[in-house]
Design a protein around this motif. Structure first.
Motif, PDB file in Angstrom:
ATOM      1  N   UNK A 153       0.970  -1.340   0.056  1.00 33.66           N
ATOM      2  CA  UNK A 153       0.093   0.002  -0.103  1.00 33.66           C
ATOM      3  C   UNK A 153       0.987   1.241  -0.073  1.00 33.66           C
ATOM      4  N   UNK A 154       2.339   1.194   0.033  1.00 35.70           N
ATOM      5  CA  UNK A 154       3.107   2.445   0.057  1.00 35.70           C
ATOM      6  C   UNK A 154       3.757   2.708   1.309  1.00 35.70           C
ATOM      7  N   UNK A 155       3.586   1.933   2.466  1.00 33.18           N
ATOM      8  CA  UNK A 155       4.085   2.216   3.460  1.00 33.18           C
ATOM      9  C   UNK A 155       5.803   2.492   3.718  1.00 33.18           C
ATOM     10  N   UNK A 156       6.360   1.337   3.026  1.00 29.68           N
ATOM     11  CA  UNK A 156       7.771   1.432   2.905  1.00 29.68           C
ATOM     12  C   UNK A 156       8.326   2.420   2.106  1.00 29.68           C
ATOM     13  N   UNK A 157       7.470   2.956   0.991  1.00 28.02           N
ATOM     14  CA  UNK A 157       8.046   4.042   0.094  1.00 28.02           C
ATOM     15  C   UNK A 157       7.818   5.070   0.987  1.00 28.02           C
ATOM     16  N   UNK A 158       6.698   5.328   1.774  1.00 34.89           N
ATOM     17  CA  UNK A 158       6.626   6.613   2.413  1.00 34.89           C
ATOM     18  C   UNK A 158       7.568   6.772   3.473  1.00 34.89           C
ATOM     19  N   UNK A 159       8.082   5.740   4.250  1.00 30.52           N
ATOM     20  CA  UNK A 159       9.144   5.841   4.845  1.00 30.52           C
ATOM     21  C   UNK A 159      10.286   6.274   4.323  1.00 30.52           C
ATOM     22  N   UNK A 160      10.814   5.794   2.930  1.00 34.69           N
ATOM     23  CA  UNK A 160      11.906   6.292   2.202  1.00 34.69           C
ATOM     24  C   UNK A 160      11.897   7.796   2.057  1.00 34.69           C
ATOM     25  N   UNK A 161      10.638   8.108   1.850  1.00 29.28           N
ATOM     26  CA  UNK A 161      10.371   9.668   1.218  1.00 29.28           C
ATOM     27  C   UNK A 161      10.623  10.482   2.727  1.00 29.28           C
ATOM     28  N   UNK A 162      10.096   9.762   3.880  1.00 22.35           N
ATOM     29  CA  UNK A 162      10.294  10.820   5.010  1.00 22.35           C
ATOM     30  C   UNK A 162      11.950  11.052   5.479  1.00 22.35           C
ATOM     31  N   UNK A 163      12.699   9.861   5.128  1.00 22.30           N
ATOM     32  CA  UNK A 163      14.169  10.178   5.327  1.00 22.30           C
ATOM     33  C   UNK A 163      15.109  10.667   4.395  1.00 22.30           C
ATOM     34  N   UNK A 164      14.380  10.815   3.261  1.00 29.85           N
ATOM     35  CA  UNK A 164      15.213  11.229   1.874  1.00 29.85           C
ATOM     36  C   UNK A 164      15.752  10.348   1.029  1.00 29.85           C
ATOM     37  N   UNK A 165      15.512   9.273   1.230  1.00 32.46           N
ATOM     38  CA  UNK A 165      16.020   8.100   0.261  1.00 32.46           C
ATOM     39  C   UNK A 165      15.284   8.419  -1.118  1.00 32.46           C
ATOM     40  N   UNK A 166      14.006   8.754  -1.057  1.00 33.97           N
ATOM     41  CA  UNK A 166      13.369   9.113  -2.362  1.00 33.97           C
ATOM     42  C   UNK A 166      12.833  10.601  -2.334  1.00 33.97           C
ATOM     43  N   UNK A 167      13.010  11.233  -3.378  1.00 33.15           N
ATOM     44  CA  UNK A 167      12.407  12.485  -3.537  1.00 33.15           C
ATOM     45  C   UNK A 167      11.099  12.669  -4.141  1.00 33.15           C
ATOM     46  N   UNK A 168       9.844  13.399  -3.787  1.00 36.91           N
ATOM     47  CA  UNK A 168       8.609  13.215  -4.006  1.00 36.91           C
ATOM     48  C   UNK A 168       8.614  13.844  -5.316  1.00 36.91           C
ATOM     49  N   UNK A 169       7.788  13.269  -6.118  1.00 34.66           N
ATOM     50  CA  UNK A 169       7.213  13.930  -7.579  1.00 34.66           C
ATOM     51  C   UNK A 169       6.602  15.333  -7.514  1.00 34.66           C
ATOM     52  N   UNK A 170       5.785  15.367  -6.387  1.00 37.62           N
ATOM     53  CA  UNK A 170       5.247  16.553  -6.149  1.00 37.62           C
ATOM     54  C   UNK A 170       4.905  16.924  -4.658  1.00 37.62           C
ATOM     55  N   UNK A 171       5.049  17.849  -4.205  1.00 37.37           N
ATOM     56  CA  UNK A 171       4.699  18.160  -2.623  1.00 37.37           C
ATOM     57  C   UNK A 171       6.182  18.085  -2.047  1.00 37.37           C
ATOM     58  N   UNK A 172       6.320  18.462  -0.644  1.00 38.11           N
ATOM     59  CA  UNK A 172       7.447  18.660  -0.107  1.00 38.11           C
ATOM     60  C   UNK A 172       7.528  17.837   1.344  1.00 38.11           C
ATOM     61  N   UNK A 173       8.487  17.520   1.917  1.00 39.83           N
ATOM     62  CA  UNK A 173       8.718  16.948   3.248  1.00 39.83           C
ATOM     63  C   UNK A 173       9.988  17.809   3.720  1.00 39.83           C
ATOM     64  N   UNK A 174       9.576  18.568   5.000  1.00 37.53           N
ATOM     65  CA  UNK A 174      10.319  19.309   5.700  1.00 37.53           C
ATOM     66  C   UNK A 174      10.484  19.229   7.083  1.00 37.53           C
ATOM     67  N   UNK A 175      11.721  19.373   7.661  1.00 41.41           N
ATOM     68  CA  UNK A 175      12.000  19.499   9.164  1.00 41.41           C
ATOM     69  C   UNK A 175      12.254  21.010   9.603  1.00 41.41           C
ATOM     70  N   UNK A 176      11.384  21.308  10.431  1.00 40.96           N
ATOM     71  CA  UNK A 176      11.492  23.013  10.850  1.00 40.96           C
ATOM     72  C   UNK A 176      11.757  23.951   9.504  1.00 40.96           C
ATOM     73  N   UNK A 177      10.842  23.514   8.456  1.00 41.94           N
ATOM     74  CA  UNK A 177      10.768  24.270   7.527  1.00 41.94           C
ATOM     75  C   UNK A 177      12.056  23.807   6.489  1.00 41.94           C
ATOM     76  N   UNK A 178      12.828  23.163   6.751  1.00 42.23           N
ATOM     77  CA  UNK A 178      13.747  22.720   5.884  1.00 42.23           C
ATOM     78  C   UNK A 178      13.725  21.539   5.051  1.00 42.23           C
TER      79      UNK A 178
END
Length: 579
Positions: A379-404
């Motif tokens: 369902x995408x859980x493992x891919x979502x984790x890779x996006x969270x830590x930066x292993x993958x870059x989203x096609x759209x949208x953004x993931x930020x810590x403290x705005x970075x």
């Protein structure tokens, strides 16, 4: 043909090495040709010798030269074959050595970019399969096909020089074997091999996920559903293999039939051309028998062609490594302590995928918050984790810590994220060294305190070598729960603000699972935890639950709220508790 040109249009893996070792390649092809030429010459000579001997010549001198030639060609054929095998494998090993060096250099130079643009399974496939496929491309496709075509041209030109009509017949009859059947093999049998590979790849992926969640199947009483789920791909693979077997049988039969027609054609032509005198009649059997050694290389042409679709995919994939020039994000340090993790309308799909794995997900996670991500496999859980830590870059949208952006924080990632997953990374060294990986500057006393905190002090100190005990490869010196607690001690030393739990209890029994989860959440109570799990054991430890379905959140809230409002959650919760 168009797809073949596209594959090699910008190739940097196959053609350059063909040119680099072209001298050795020519030698391999020459030796291969001479192997089958010697076989054909042996049969040609033997046909003449048998016919001449049957006439009972008055002197041995009439058959002396054919006898010597029979011995010479008889020795030459296995000799050429042996040297050709040595040379071809030497040639391939040289190329494979260059391949591996080139591959590892590509991975080293662009590790981050490759990791972001490929799934882990793709990288493993490149390392494990693709180089072997390219090696087989030479041994099982290029060499047999070129040698077969050389024999084809030799036979057509040789016979055509004696009689152009018969030469034209050879061109047509043998052309069916060396041109039409290989093309048919690519169009039919080759497609089946590609389909089989796809089914196997998907089957292995699904089976791994399902076995890791086997406890869920057993708890829910769906063991037979689990077994039946595995039968479908197995049946599909078996059916494709049966079709492949039938096709190969009929292809072999057709090759043999065309060789028979060729033999009959040569026999009729020789009978009409070489029966004017008794001595000329000796050549009839010679021409008729000479064609038979060519059956083997002609068969190899079609088989090698049928495997081309699999090899093409490997060639395209390794060439893609040289095209993936992802510009690295400029790295910065986190400007302040962790305050907020923002996931803003994130969508992602893999470059070679046909669907979005993560679709328009948004959420905000605050310090100390505990979040559980649930959902079935795929369902995408493992891919979502890779996006969270930066292993993958989203096609759209953004993931930020403290705005970075997380992508810009990769150099300090180890100070932001601690990860406890299904298989903790334990190395064949001491307990002390394994735990020290969490913080290489930690003192021995700090390491012992972390080990004590996870409840392993008594166990470790009861061992003969205590903290210098070798954990052995993959930590097999210890049980699954003990390995997870060693990994937890490492995380305590790391002291990262965000902890990711990627199904750390999936292979543990229920009692060990409960003890580990209780200890994890107790020790990490001041940390932000993102916990991916298949089921609801220990769910009361978290503040909010997010169910993922087809890449989206379709159910979310606190465990208490969901239990009251969502019948599906209530049913799963009661099932996990054995109600």
């Amino acid at each position: 043909m168009k797809r073949l040109k596209e594959t090699f249009a910008n190739d940097t893996w196959v053609m350059p090495y063909l040119r680099k070792y072209k001298g050795l390649l020519i030698l391999v092809l020459f030796l291969g040709f001479m192997t089958f030429f010697s076989g054909g010459a042996l049969m040609f000579n033997s046909g003449y010798l048998i016919s001449e001997a049957a006439r009972q010549p008055s002197s041995i001198i009439y058959i002396y030269v054919p006898v010597v030639l029979a011995r010479a060609f008889g020795i030459a054929r296995p000799s050429f074959r042996y040297v050709e095998r040595l040379t071809s494998h030497n040639w391939v090993l040289k190329i494979v050595s260059d391949f591996r060096k080139k591959l590892y250099e590509s991975v080293e130079k662009k590790a981050s970019a490759i990791q972001r643009s490929h799934q882990t399974g793709d990288i493993l496939s490149i390392l494990a399969d693709d180089i072997e496929h390219i090696e087989n491309l030479y041994l099982r496709t290029v060499f047999p096909m070129v040698i077969g075509w050389l024999l084809y041209l030799f036979i057509v030109i040789g016979v055509g020089s004696l009689n152009w009509v018969v030469g034209l017949l050879m061109l047509l009859l043998l052309g069916v074997i060396v041109i039409i059947l290989p093309l048919a093999s690519v169009a039919t049998n080759g497609v089946r091999e590609y389909q089989q590979h796809q089914i196997q790849h998907q089957f292995y992926t699904n089976l791994t996920d399902e076995v890791l969640g086997l406890g869920d199947w057993l708890i829910s009483g769906r063991y037979h559903d689990f077994i039946n789920l595995q039968k479908k791909p197995i049946k599909e693979i078996a059916q494709l293999r049966r079709k492949d077997h039938y096709y190969q049988w009929w292809r072999s039969f057709l090759v043999q039939f065309m060789v028979l027609l060729t033999t009959i054609t040569l026999l009729v032509w020789a009978a009409n051309s070489f029966t004017a005198t008794k001595s000329l009649a000796n050549w009839v059997a010679a021409f008729a028998l000479a064609i038979f050694p060519a059956v083997s290389p002609f068969l190899n042409i079609s088989q090698g062609a049928s495997e081309w679709p699999v090899y093409r995919r490997s060639i395209e994939r390794v060439n893609q490594l040289d095209k993936d020039n992802v510009t690295p994000t400029k790295q910065v340090a986190l400007k302040a302590s962790f305050k907020q993790l923002d996931i803003d309308n994130v969508t992602f799909k893999y470059p070679d995928g046909d669907r979005d794995i993560v679709k328009n997900i948004s959420m905000t996670i605050h310090p100390g918050e505990k979040v559980a991500l649930l959902g079935p496999s795929g369902t995408g859980k493992s891919t979502f984790l890779k996006l969270l830590v930066g292993d993958l870059i989203p096609n759209t949208g953004k993931i930020e810590i403290n705005g970075q952006s997380v992508a810009a924080l990769q150099n300090v990632r180890s100070s932001l994220y601690g990860i406890l997953d299904q298989q903790p990374y334990l190395f064949d060294t001491t307990v002390m060294n394994n735990v020290r990986l969490g913080n290489v500057n930690a003192t021995d006393e700090e390491i012992k305190q972390a080990i004590a905190a996870v409840g392993l002090k008594d166990l470790i100190e009861s061992l003969p070598d205590q903290y210098d005990t070798e954990v052995q490869e993959a930590g097999k010196r210890f049980s699954g729960g003990e390995r997870q607690r060693l990994s937890l001690a490492r995380i305590l030393l790391q002291d990262a603000p965000i902890i990711i739990l990627d199904e750390p209890t999936v292979s543990l029994d229920p009692i060990t699972e409960k003890k580990l989860l209780d200890r994890v959440f107790a020790l990490l109570q001041d940390k932000t935890i993102i916990w991916v799990t298949h089921h609801l054991a220990g769910i009361n430890h978290v503040d909010q639950v997010r169910f993922m379905e087809n890449g989206r959140f379709d159910m979310q809230g606190s465990p208490q709220e969901l239990y009251k409002q969502e019948p599906r959650f209530r049913q799963l919760y009661d099932l996990d508790r054995g109600r």
